[in-house]
Design an enzyme around this catalytic site. Sequence first.
Site, PDB file in Angstrom:
ATOM      1  CD  GLU A 110      -2.182  -1.294   2.889  1.00  0.00           C
ATOM      2  OE1 GLU A 110      -2.368  -0.292   3.603  1.00  0.00           O
ATOM      3  OE2 GLU A 110      -2.257  -2.457   3.310  1.00  0.00           O
ATOM      4  CE  LYS A 112       5.303   5.306   6.911  1.00  0.00           C
ATOM      5  NZ  LYS A 112       5.404   6.700   7.324  1.00  0.00           N
ATOM      6  CG  ASP A 114       3.816  12.512   5.011  1.00  0.00           C
ATOM      7  OD1 ASP A 114       3.799  12.104   6.186  1.00  0.00           O
ATOM      8  OD2 ASP A 114       4.668  13.303   4.576  1.00  0.00           O
ATOM      9  CE1 TYR A 222      -2.844   2.238   8.957  1.00  0.00           C
ATOM     10  CE2 TYR A 222      -2.973   4.281   7.723  1.00  0.00           C
ATOM     11  CZ  TYR A 222      -2.652   3.607   8.875  1.00  0.00           C
ATOM     12  OH  TYR A 222      -2.147   4.279   9.946  1.00  0.00           O
ATOM     13  CE  LYS A 309       9.340   6.780   6.418  1.00  0.00           C
ATOM     14  NZ  LYS A 309       9.595   7.965   7.102  1.00  0.00           N
ATOM     15  CB  CYS A 403      10.699  48.215  -1.777  1.00  0.00           C
ATOM     16  SG  CYS A 403       9.319  47.535  -2.704  1.00  0.00           S
ATOM     17  CB  CYS A 406       8.115  51.575  -4.205  1.00  0.00           C
ATOM     18  SG  CYS A 406       8.371  51.089  -2.490  1.00  0.00           S
ATOM     19  CB  CYS A 421       7.986  47.417   1.074  1.00  0.00           C
ATOM     20  SG  CYS A 421       7.696  49.042   0.352  1.00  0.00           S
ATOM     21  CB  CYS A 427       4.809  49.902  -2.343  1.00  0.00           C
ATOM     22  SG  CYS A 427       5.725  48.449  -2.859  1.00  0.00           S
TER      23      CYS A 427
END
Length: 668
Positions: A110, A112, A114, A222, A309, A403, A406, A421, A427
């Site tokens: 099956e 796995k 997460d 499961y 894994k 920034c 601007c 900013c 801006c």
Amino acid sequence: MTIQQEIEKLRNQLHQYNHEYYVLDTPSISDYDFDMLLKQLQELEAKHPEFDDENSPTKRVGGAITKKFNTVVHDQRMYSLDNSYNKEDLLAWEKRIQKVVEEKIEYTCELKYDGASISLTYENGKLLKAVTRGDGFQGDDITENIKTIKSVPLTLQGSDIPEKFDIRGEIVLPFKGFQKMNEERLAIGEVPYANPRNTASGSLKLQDSSEVAKRPLECLLYSLVGSQLPIKTQFESLEKARSWGFKVPQIAYKASSIDEVLTFVEVWDKKRHDLPYETDGVVIKVNDLQQQELLGHTAKAPRWAMAYKFKAEQVATTLESVSYQVGRTGAITPVANLFPVEIAGTTVKRASLHNADQIAKLDVREFDEVYVEKGGEIIPKIVGVNLEKRNPESLPLQYATHCPECHTELVRTEGDAKHYCPNEETCPPQVIGRIEHYISRKAMDIEGLGGETVAQLVKEGLIHDFTDLYTLTIDQLLPLDRMAQKSAENLVNGVAASVKIPFEKVLFALGIRFVGETVAKKLAFHFKNIDALKIADKQTLENVDEIGTKIAESVVQYFSERNNMERIERLKSFGVQMTIDESQLPKISSAILEGKTIVVSGVFEKVSRNELKKLIEENGGKVGSSISSKTAFIVAGDKMGPSKLEKAQKLGIDLWDENQFLEEINRL
Ligand code: AMP
Ligand code: ZN
């Protein structure tokens, strides 16, 4: 048909439609028809509380508040799994188990999933409780929250259902829903969630189950656990569980050798990237349950199962440059521009670097060879630098000081991970972002105006701010690119119509940092109008239910700025709603019931249930949806359900009749 039969019939129908929609992905009725049936059931249940059922489909919307989750001991321990990472590990495992089981061994493979593990207990075909894994011996009772997950069957169907059993699985948050949640967070200037797994497990511990109901969680099962199960193998148990209505992914394979297992692993290491949810490996289980029993467990994991894994896919590429993005709230996000590479089936050109600390920690420099990984996150991340290939003359990266949009100098407040900013007023991404937020569907819902047009209007100097929308005229709009008479009219009409949008949405539309949809509603209903809200100090704000320091400070800050006050005055002058619609508010006539949560149950002679609930709220109380130790008392009428009565007695909660109640609030 008796009322009870009618209620039962509706419940069964709705369970079936939920199952078709959320488990099988094959709905057979429209959402509208579903809602109509649900409403019909809600009305019948409200009139006939004596037929109340904890597992009715109407309980899916949540509402129960859990302040502290009770600890529950698992009937059977929830083990973890041993891990393997390559073919050799698997062959060594097979050798070990062949010493105990001498016959041929078949395996079930099956994926796995997460997420967060969960154990569901069913009794007489009904969901009894849902408990987290905790330390494996005992976990938290999160039944109320789990009930809101639509793919969890509340009642089972099919044959051979054991009287009582546990079923285990994983609560996951599919990518799509995760992305949507993050878009909503970004819209209110919140930091997005890092990955679906943590968000899924965090969701399970929310105190307000109606919040959980809003999250697009799924429950993938499961394994069946119990003493008298009608099954002989793991593979069968998956099929059985599926037949009873559980969501058991179809991706499961019966392998007759480790070689077949390895083929499955290889195939799914690639194909898993097309799945709607995150997986991080394959779980291989000895298929035959008797063989499983022979093998037994170690102190921590079953000997008959093994997790394989997957390696998070990692590739090396060159970091070409770092650029900086400016969000609606002015938050700066550094982005790595990479030489394009293929990871997990997609071409990646950019990766997030999160913030200045992250850059310093990795010490990434321009033209470094970096390792990029695509894990649970949607945006790939840089996990390291190949120092061997670094140009000895390279210099540490200098974080942006200004920034990019601007050129204002960036600021970083202590405790904040991000730079900002501060030029909120001019801006461009902040200006455009705020207007886009203002017109969005959940805010002012202005039709006939989209993101591109907003950018164009700002660029042409026609608007600087969302308040300017109300002064736009058709003549001003017509000269714009791709703007016909009809679309200009639609835009102007759409803006004009927005003055009817209720105050709580206006408050959300203003785009105050940390004031999302729900908070805006809370504040709007509590303060009732903008004038009361704008003078509220931090303490007053924090006294409001569910308003914390962070939100309180942000609100105070917002109203302390002159520009914002001017904006509000302007909106007012255009007729935008700055007061709650009184007809929606409960009229408070006393505070006699303040701080008390009261449950109403049964049918009454002098007042209807709805009137009773209104009276509770008008006198400062809260209406509870289910009986708990926090219930102050129950206003009990005729035909109160026996299970409720029992619960009340067990918890020692007083029952009041309607006369007692009316007397208490001086209505007799
Ligand atoms: P670990 O937490 O790494 O020890 O892995 C064990 C966990 O994997 C279990 O507690 C389950 O929550 C999870 N898991 C996910 N998918 C499966 C599956 N198909 N079979 C068994 N466990 C699974
Ligand atoms: Zn800027």
